[in-house]
Design a protein around this motif. Sequence first.
Motif, PDB file in Angstrom:
ATOM      1  N   UNK A 132     -31.583 -19.700  33.402  1.00  0.00           N
ATOM      2  CA  UNK A 132     -32.059 -18.190  33.073  1.00  0.00           C
ATOM      3  C   UNK A 132     -32.936 -18.132  31.848  1.00  0.00           C
ATOM      4  N   UNK A 133     -32.728 -19.230  30.796  1.00  0.00           N
ATOM      5  CA  UNK A 133     -33.551 -18.951  29.899  1.00  0.00           C
ATOM      6  C   UNK A 133     -34.985 -19.626  29.942  1.00  0.00           C
ATOM      7  N   UNK A 134     -35.143 -20.146  31.092  1.00  0.00           N
ATOM      8  CA  UNK A 134     -36.596 -20.529  31.502  1.00  0.00           C
ATOM      9  C   UNK A 134     -37.031 -21.937  31.728  1.00  0.00           C
ATOM     10  N   UNK A 135     -35.502 -22.932  31.486  1.00  0.00           N
ATOM     11  CA  UNK A 135     -35.813 -24.144  31.879  1.00  0.00           C
ATOM     12  C   UNK A 135     -36.502 -24.587  33.257  1.00  0.00           C
ATOM     13  N   UNK A 136     -37.410 -25.755  33.134  1.00  0.00           N
ATOM     14  CA  UNK A 136     -38.229 -25.977  34.319  1.00  0.00           C
ATOM     15  C   UNK A 136     -37.137 -26.908  34.944  1.00  0.00           C
ATOM     16  N   UNK A 137     -36.338 -28.007  34.297  1.00  0.00           N
ATOM     17  CA  UNK A 137     -35.631 -28.917  35.010  1.00  0.00           C
ATOM     18  C   UNK A 137     -34.440 -29.315  34.035  1.00  0.00           C
ATOM     19  N   UNK A 138     -33.482 -29.889  34.542  1.00  0.00           N
ATOM     20  CA  UNK A 138     -32.428 -30.235  33.615  1.00  0.00           C
ATOM     21  C   UNK A 138     -32.006 -31.749  33.854  1.00  0.00           C
ATOM     22  N   UNK A 139     -31.537 -32.701  33.113  1.00  0.00           N
ATOM     23  CA  UNK A 139     -31.079 -33.767  33.181  1.00  0.00           C
ATOM     24  C   UNK A 139     -29.756 -33.834  32.483  1.00  0.00           C
ATOM     25  N   UNK A 140     -28.669 -34.751  32.797  1.00  0.00           N
ATOM     26  CA  UNK A 140     -27.339 -34.793  32.319  1.00  0.00           C
ATOM     27  C   UNK A 140     -27.387 -36.268  31.512  1.00  0.00           C
ATOM     28  N   UNK A 141     -26.931 -36.181  30.274  1.00  0.00           N
ATOM     29  CA  UNK A 141     -26.886 -37.203  29.368  1.00  0.00           C
ATOM     30  C   UNK A 141     -25.635 -38.132  29.972  1.00  0.00           C
ATOM     31  N   UNK A 142     -25.690 -39.417  29.632  1.00  0.00           N
ATOM     32  CA  UNK A 142     -27.096 -40.267  29.147  1.00  0.00           C
ATOM     33  C   UNK A 142     -27.988 -40.361  30.363  1.00  0.00           C
ATOM     34  N   UNK A 143     -29.345 -40.041  30.023  1.00  0.00           N
ATOM     35  CA  UNK A 143     -30.295 -40.033  31.199  1.00  0.00           C
ATOM     36  C   UNK A 143     -31.162 -41.495  31.083  1.00  0.00           C
ATOM     37  N   UNK A 144     -31.278 -42.024  32.123  1.00  0.00           N
ATOM     38  CA  UNK A 144     -32.104 -43.053  32.476  1.00  0.00           C
ATOM     39  C   UNK A 144     -33.530 -43.055  32.107  1.00  0.00           C
ATOM     40  N   UNK A 145     -34.238 -43.977  31.689  1.00  0.00           N
ATOM     41  CA  UNK A 145     -35.716 -43.786  31.514  1.00  0.00           C
ATOM     42  C   UNK A 145     -36.305 -43.256  32.743  1.00  0.00           C
ATOM     43  N   UNK A 146     -35.925 -43.870  33.870  1.00  0.00           N
ATOM     44  CA  UNK A 146     -36.521 -43.674  35.185  1.00  0.00           C
ATOM     45  C   UNK A 146     -36.641 -42.089  35.524  1.00  0.00           C
ATOM     46  N   UNK A 147     -35.224 -41.592  35.120  1.00  0.00           N
ATOM     47  CA  UNK A 147     -34.916 -40.139  35.442  1.00  0.00           C
ATOM     48  C   UNK A 147     -35.870 -39.337  34.675  1.00  0.00           C
ATOM     49  N   UNK A 148     -36.025 -39.499  33.429  1.00  0.00           N
ATOM     50  CA  UNK A 148     -36.680 -38.837  32.653  1.00  0.00           C
ATOM     51  C   UNK A 148     -38.164 -38.848  33.012  1.00  0.00           C
ATOM     52  N   UNK A 149     -38.487 -40.017  33.220  1.00  0.00           N
ATOM     53  CA  UNK A 149     -39.873 -40.302  33.647  1.00  0.00           C
ATOM     54  C   UNK A 149     -40.455 -39.397  34.983  1.00  0.00           C
ATOM     55  N   UNK A 150     -39.396 -39.307  35.851  1.00  0.00           N
ATOM     56  CA  UNK A 150     -39.451 -38.957  37.243  1.00  0.00           C
ATOM     57  C   UNK A 150     -39.751 -37.128  37.018  1.00  0.00           C
ATOM     58  N   UNK A 151     -38.602 -36.796  36.005  1.00  0.00           N
ATOM     59  CA  UNK A 151     -38.765 -35.292  35.690  1.00  0.00           C
ATOM     60  C   UNK A 151     -40.013 -34.746  35.209  1.00  0.00           C
ATOM     61  N   UNK A 152     -40.383 -35.739  34.005  1.00  0.00           N
ATOM     62  CA  UNK A 152     -41.718 -35.442  33.293  1.00  0.00           C
ATOM     63  C   UNK A 152     -42.925 -35.273  34.531  1.00  0.00           C
ATOM     64  N   UNK A 153     -42.824 -36.327  35.277  1.00  0.00           N
ATOM     65  CA  UNK A 153     -43.972 -36.234  36.473  1.00  0.00           C
ATOM     66  C   UNK A 153     -43.948 -35.278  37.173  1.00  0.00           C
ATOM     67  N   UNK A 154     -42.830 -34.745  37.671  1.00  0.00           N
ATOM     68  CA  UNK A 154     -42.733 -33.357  38.217  1.00  0.00           C
ATOM     69  C   UNK A 154     -43.351 -32.193  37.521  1.00  0.00           C
ATOM     70  N   UNK A 155     -43.053 -32.280  36.333  1.00  0.00           N
ATOM     71  CA  UNK A 155     -43.606 -31.022  35.383  1.00  0.00           C
ATOM     72  C   UNK A 155     -44.726 -31.336  35.205  1.00  0.00           C
TER      73      UNK A 155
END
Length: 513
Positions: free
Chosen positions: A96-119
């Motif tokens: 609702x506040x405008x986030x593009x995506x969300x990840x749940x901690x602890x987040x793996x490098x692969x997951x954050x890299x994939x999310x950044x790539x999507x963004x």
Amino acid sequence: MAAHILVVDDDPVQRRLLKNAVERYGHVAHTADNGRAGIEVLKRESGRINVVVLDLMMPEMNGLAFLDALRDMGAEIPVIVQTGQGGIETVVMAMRAGAFDFVVKPVSPERIGNSIANALKFDQREATARAGRRNRSGAVGFDDVVSASPSMMRVIDLARRAAQSHIPVVLEGESGVGKEMVARAIQSGSDRSSKPFVTVNCGAIPHNLVESILFGHEKGAFTGATERHSGKFADADGGTLFLDEIGDLPLEVQVKLLRAVQQGEIETIGASKPQRVNVRLISATNKDLIEEVKAGRFREDLYYRLNVFPITIPSLRRRKEDIPHLVRIFVQRFATEQKLDRPLTLTPGALALLTAYDWPGNIRQLENAIFRAVVLSEGNEITENDFPQIATQVPGYISYDGLTVIEGGHAPRRAAAVEAGGDHSRQEQVTHSEEATESPATFIPENVIASTDPGGNVRKLAEVEEELIRFALKFYRGQMSQVARKLGIGRSTLYRKLKDYGIDPDDPLKEAA
């Protein structure tokens, strides 16, 4: 070209890990230890930041306040929110506040890299071009499969491996999860990509016609066979045959399918000899095939021939991280197909509503809901009001933050009540009497936390949280373990919040005394 990624997190260890992950994927990392410092970095870099990775709980300025400030600045930067709790309430607030995506901690490098790539990939021009290309060619590759969630990343990894061989694949999952799309991606990633991809829905064919449609028939083979029919196996020769809902295949046809799988031969109805075919077989089912075998509805030998490389595709409610990406892609695709003469976007509230819903019909249902909203849209935005049927099916959506609407007065108000003497929190609706309209706040019980101020404006989330923590400390007489457990947070998080809000754990006990 390297992108500039801003990491905003008050935990120095987490900040360093995220910085390393960002740089591992070839991007430039900028860091800030709280939201206010993050805003200063955005101003200093003046438009260079491409993506923000944001922690929600921070001192000075938390993640939600950062998103508000970002919106006030008019900056349209994709923000990936990190949350230590995977509850849907937290996700809804972030969306609702405008986030593009969300990840749940602890987040793996692969997951954050994939999310950044999507963004980074997602911008309106690319989405429109992609939708136009898909309409013209119909080809689907692995890049077209949304893969923000770890479970879908695993599916794509398995599917890529399967594409490198001719191994039989069974795609398992509920109806509408995208089994055919994964099958097409496997075909596209294999050495058969230029060959036919033939689809057969075994559950939609009358039982007396299944054999003829799959294996073909000769002219005059049976009454009504006025001409020769080649069959789907022959049509897919050299390519891929996708058998959807294979659990609905009649037992008598399963025998002939087994021979086709084992020997690469099919028996055309009415033909004098078998025909050799070279077909890659991908099957799909929304049933538990091993249970079908036990019930005698599916041949055990065929099951073990087909189920060599099973891939289970999770339902959409199990991978809510994918919903924002799917929604944006569908909006752009349908806006292009409808030839709209205006850009079309979703409000954060609409995105939050769609993320909160469980989608029993999975991606197919989501796609149809977006299609309807795009067709009926009149302005430049799609809002919550464009999904009335969805809103009525999301439990407590109006009170997504755990606060119940209070009717009465001049405007709706909210309150959350904790039942005294009980172990569980409950929501209690308070109805103002006519006498309460002049000063409704005076009628709120002591154990009710109001969500609006005397002026009728919604209070800040931090104020409500602080008040709830103070009440919990008093209610459980300072027993920190119990307070943390009942609030659903860890003790370290509770102590951090006490420090952030300047709360002395002994104060509530002094008041009670």
